[in-house]
Scaffold this motif. Structure first.
Motif: not given
Ligand SMILES: [Zn+2]
Length: 293
Positions: A197-210, A227-242
């Motif tokens: 959720f907080f990656e929507q803050n542009p000041k944090l997004k860059d710090r959380l890039k990795n 699943f869909k809701n988090v993808i809508s906030m951060i995309g699907s490139e940083k989500i890992l199935f566990g």
């Protein structure tokens, strides 16, 4: 498909949980796997049973995660066990090491690397006492950053009803580590407890890039729309199935832990596109691990 968050424990442990925890001085773990006056969600699996569960769920490879033990000796012992499991199924089981960052982290990391481990975690900054030992944790993070080793941290959900052993993990700790080590790959378990959720803050997004997020134990905490809701906030490139196998994540449906129930739920109800599914189940974790070689 790859499951990036499962655990293994000595098979004989299930008959003697309390005795094992007392002998090893691991009281927090005991409270989680054998809570007072409550049915435990923890199940146990031999390496053969684990591979069978993987086959049934079409999981080709899994990453065994260590545990956030309160003692270095338990970490070393657990790594020996995980090494045996990796040797048993070298093309199917990979592992992240149990590390006790507060004492000689470099020696533990070097030993783990020589044994074939590929990362660190799951770590718990409160149970393992980050604030008092920050310098050692940073030494560990620096080594991991230099060697492209991801670190998986347990994250407790930011808000929930009180339940036994609910141990909050302050989000600022993860932000600090990500800020000091911008090239360190961090995996925050359990959807990062809400940090996407907080990656929507542009000041944090860059710090959380990795920073990556895994889905471990999701069905116990959230409905499938996450699943869909988090993808809508951060995309699907940083989500890992566990899965958090062998945890029973559908306790009402499962007599024993399995991997397929969660995967079928995702396939039927999460509404993922083929591309999103491939990223979450395979591409993202393969990308992370490929940085090492
Ligand atoms: Zn966890």
């Amino acid at each position: 498909m790859i499951d990036a968050h499962i655990h293994c424990f000595p098979p004989e442990i299930s008959d003697n949980i309390t005795q094992w925890a007392d002998t090893n001085n691991e009281s927090h773990w005991l409270k989680l796997v054998a809570p007072d006056n409550k049915t435990s969600l923890q199940d146990w699996a031999s390496k053969e049973a684990m591979l069978e569960a993987m086959d049934k769920a079409n999981i080709s490879q899994s990453i065994l995660l260590g545990w956030y033990w309160e003692n270095k000796a338990t970490c070393l012992k657990h790594n020996e066990l995980m090494k045996q499991w990796m040797d048993f199924a070298p093309n199917r089981l990979f592992a992240f090491a149990s590390i006790y960052p507060n004492e000689d982290p470099i020696a533990q990391l070097e030993l783990a690397r020589s044994m074939g481990f590929k990362g660190v975690g799951e770590l718990h900054p409160i149970i393992q006492n980050y604030e008092a030992n920050k310098a050692h944790w940073h030494t560990m993070a620096e080594w991991c950053e230099a060697n492209n080793w991801p670190i998986n941290f347990h994250v407790t959900e930011g808000l929930n009803r009180a339940y036994p052993n609910f141990i909050p993990t302050p989000f600022h700790i993860y932000l600090d580590i990500a800020t000091v080590f911008p090239n360190l790959r961090i995996i925050l378990s359990h959807w990062g407890g809400g940090i996407p959720f907080f990656e929507q803050n542009p000041k944090l997004k860059d710090r959380l890039k990795n920073v990556y997020y895994d889905t471990a134990a999701s069905p116990l905490l959230y409905d499938i729309n996450i699943f869909k809701n988090v993808i809508s906030m951060i995309g699907s490139e940083k989500i890992l199935f566990g899965s958090d196998y062998p945890l029973k994540v559908y306790p009402k449906k499962q007599a024993n832990a399995d991997m397929e129930t969660f995967i079928k739920d995702i396939q039927m109800n999460a509404g993922l596109s083929e591309t999103e599914f491939e990223q979450i189940f395979e591409k993202n974790i393969n990308h992370l691990l490929s940085l090492q070689s």
